[in-house]
Design an enzyme around this catalytic site. Structure first.
Site, PDB file in Angstrom:
ATOM      1  N   HIS A 227       1.342  -4.426  -4.123  1.00  0.00           N
ATOM      2  CA  HIS A 227       2.287  -3.305  -3.974  1.00  0.00           C
ATOM      3  C   HIS A 227       3.623  -3.721  -3.357  1.00  0.00           C
ATOM      4  O   HIS A 227       4.651  -3.656  -4.004  1.00  0.00           O
ATOM      5  CB  HIS A 227       1.686  -2.118  -3.204  1.00  0.00           C
ATOM      6  CG  HIS A 227       0.444  -1.576  -3.818  1.00  0.00           C
ATOM      7  ND1 HIS A 227       0.385  -1.157  -5.133  1.00  0.00           N
ATOM      8  CD2 HIS A 227      -0.821  -1.411  -3.315  1.00  0.00           C
ATOM      9  CE1 HIS A 227      -0.845  -0.748  -5.403  1.00  0.00           C
ATOM     10  NE2 HIS A 227      -1.588  -0.905  -4.332  1.00  0.00           N
TER      11      HIS A 227
ATOM     12  N   ASP B  58      -4.568  -1.543 -10.883  1.00  0.00           N
ATOM     13  CA  ASP B  58      -5.004  -0.908  -9.645  1.00  0.00           C
ATOM     14  C   ASP B  58      -5.993   0.235  -9.849  1.00  0.00           C
ATOM     15  O   ASP B  58      -7.176   0.001 -10.020  1.00  0.00           O
ATOM     16  CB  ASP B  58      -3.758  -0.443  -8.863  1.00  0.00           C
ATOM     17  CG  ASP B  58      -4.077  -0.107  -7.410  1.00  0.00           C
ATOM     18  OD1 ASP B  58      -5.177  -0.454  -6.952  1.00  0.00           O
ATOM     19  OD2 ASP B  58      -3.223   0.498  -6.733  1.00  0.00           O
TER      20      ASP B  58
END
Ligand code: ZN
Length: 453
Positions: free
Chosen positions: A268, A319
């Site tokens: 991220h 993800d």
């Protein structure tokens, strides 16, 4: 020996026409541009990147979290509550069926490898299975069925927050102390070794909030040069918690304690100050970006311009797996920069179009993050390859970088006709070779889960 012949191929030296590529023992044996037609004709031949970040089981939750929760402002944290309810039921057979479905979708989208950030270790009561690595074995079994390359990252998850509070009821399936994790990791490694010679194991502390500092350092040693992944600086609340507890922002803490380098992949990296972006980029660590999930969860916008300008390496992951779509991940990343800066073609350079730059970066960074000898069409590397349909209407008249731009910005993954993972030809005619069985098993697995939510 497999022989392919491509109208176009993206080679390390750039675009080439009439390219003959031979594969042997899972690797690229030879590459010759300007060859006469022979072997199997494919359209536009590209390296197939690794998907650098996935939690496979979350695929079955896709589309279930779009209503307004009890909180006045729905957020990442309400999404997480639904995930915990989901985890109260999930059994190993279901974990395997969902993982196989996700891996099939990854292959069909053009990914050759699944880097699985795997933290769901124990039974719904938090009790370890008789085989500590039961669920890791299920991910490995799914990879054996789907033919995807697997980099399994068993995850250490110890606490419910930085103050080292105990795990909440929804988190008890994740928890291990360092001793039990070490045993689990060894068993998981044995399970992965049965998948294929291109698959491997790394290590992943879940995040700064879930693992105590001394054990983070121990895990860095356990990775032994293999991939070391961790979630980092995803949410504002996480940054505030780390700062309150340690006096440092998450990236500051990592830079001053973990000596990050090319073996590291931080997932991220959304909430970074400009100085943090530049320093982390210069470390050689990979930023594992998941643009669709980051959009879905409202994380924020990664500073891609500054990261690339500082020479940063990036990989693409899916993800939460709310959608498996390689072209869309790349498009979303560039569009996020455009929306923020009121710009166009944000990440293009004077030499490379937006699509070319993003795709090459995802191939190189994905291989680095996966610890996988791949990422280019070059002799000696694993034959991780994908082909686009040269005759597709959206590619009409396109050449060179415009082929990639048309695929990423005007098309989608339906343009992908064939995918090979370490030479295994798993996607043919746009479909995984075992699609029917995998989808049927997935439907059986998720029906009781969804109806119970
Ligand atoms: Zn994640």
């Amino acid at each position: 020996m497999t022989e392919l012949w491509a109208d176009w191929a993206l080679l390390p030296t750039g675009w080439a026409r009439d390219v003959r590529v031979t594969l042997a023992a899972g690797r690229i044996a030879s590459v010759m541009a300007g060859s006469a037609p022979s072997g199997t004709r494919v359209g536009v031949l590209l390296p197939a990147p690794a998907n650098a970040h996935s939690h496979a089981f979350q695929r079955a939750m896709a589309g279930l979290t779009e209503g307004r929760g009890p909180n006045p402002r729905d957020s990442f944290w309400t999404w997480r509550q639904l995930m915990f309810r989901f985890l109260d039921q999930l059994n190993p057979d279901q974990i395997q069926a969902i993982a196989a479905f996700v891996q099939m979708e990854m292959l069909e989208a053009g990914y050759a490898c699944n880097v699985e950030f795997h933290y769901l270790h124990h039974d719904p009561g938090g009790v370890p299975y008789a085989d500590l690595a039961e669920t890791s074995g299920r991910i490995a079994a799914a990879a054996s069925q789907t033919g995807i390359g697997l980099t399994l990252l068993p995850v250490l998850y110890q606490f419910g927050g930085l103050d080292q509070r105990p795990l909440a009821p929804g988190q008890i399936r994740f928890g291990n102390d360092l001793g039990r994790f070490t045993a689990l990791h060894a068993a998981a490694k044995a399970a992965v070794s049965t998948v294929g010679p291109d698959s491997c194991t790394g290590v992943a502390p879940h995040s700064l909030r879930a693992v105590q500092p001394k054990d983070l350092l121990a895990l860095r040693g356990m990775a032994d040069g293999g991939p070391f992944h961790m979630h980092l600086a995803e949410q504002v609340a996480e940054v505030e918690e780390v700062q309150a507890q340690t006096g440092q922002r998450p990236v500051e803490w990592v830079l001053s304690h973990l000596a990050p380098g090319p073996d590291c992949c931080f997932i991220h990296c959304t909430q970074m100050l400009p100085t943090e972006t530049e320093a982390l980029a210069r470390s050689g660590a990979v930023a594992g970006l998941c643009p669709i999930t980051e959009s879905s969860l409202g994380d924020g916008i990664f500073d891609g311009l500054r990261w690339f300008d500082a020479g940063g390496v990036m990989a693409i992951g899916s993800d939460s797996n709310i959608r498996i779509a390689l072209a869309e991940e790349l498009r979303t990343l560039d569009y996020s920069q455009r929306l923020r800066d009121h710009s166009r073609a944000a990440l293009a350079t004077s030499d490379l179009s937006t699509g070319r730059r993003l795709f090459q970066a995802a191939c190189a960074g994905g291989a680095q993050a996966a610890g996988r000898h791949s990422g280019q069409i070059a002799p000696g590397l694993w034959a991780d390859l994908m082909a686009l349909e040269a005759d597709h209407v959206d590619l009409a008249g396109r050449q060179g970088d415009r082929l990639l731009d048309a695929w990423i910005f005007a098309g989608d993954d339906r343009m992908v006709t064939d995918v090979w993972s370490a030479g295994r030809h798993m996607v043919q005619g746009g479909r995984h070779v075992a699609r029917a069985q995998i989808v049927a098993a997935y439907r059986r697995a998720v029906a009781p889960l969804i109806s119970a939510l």
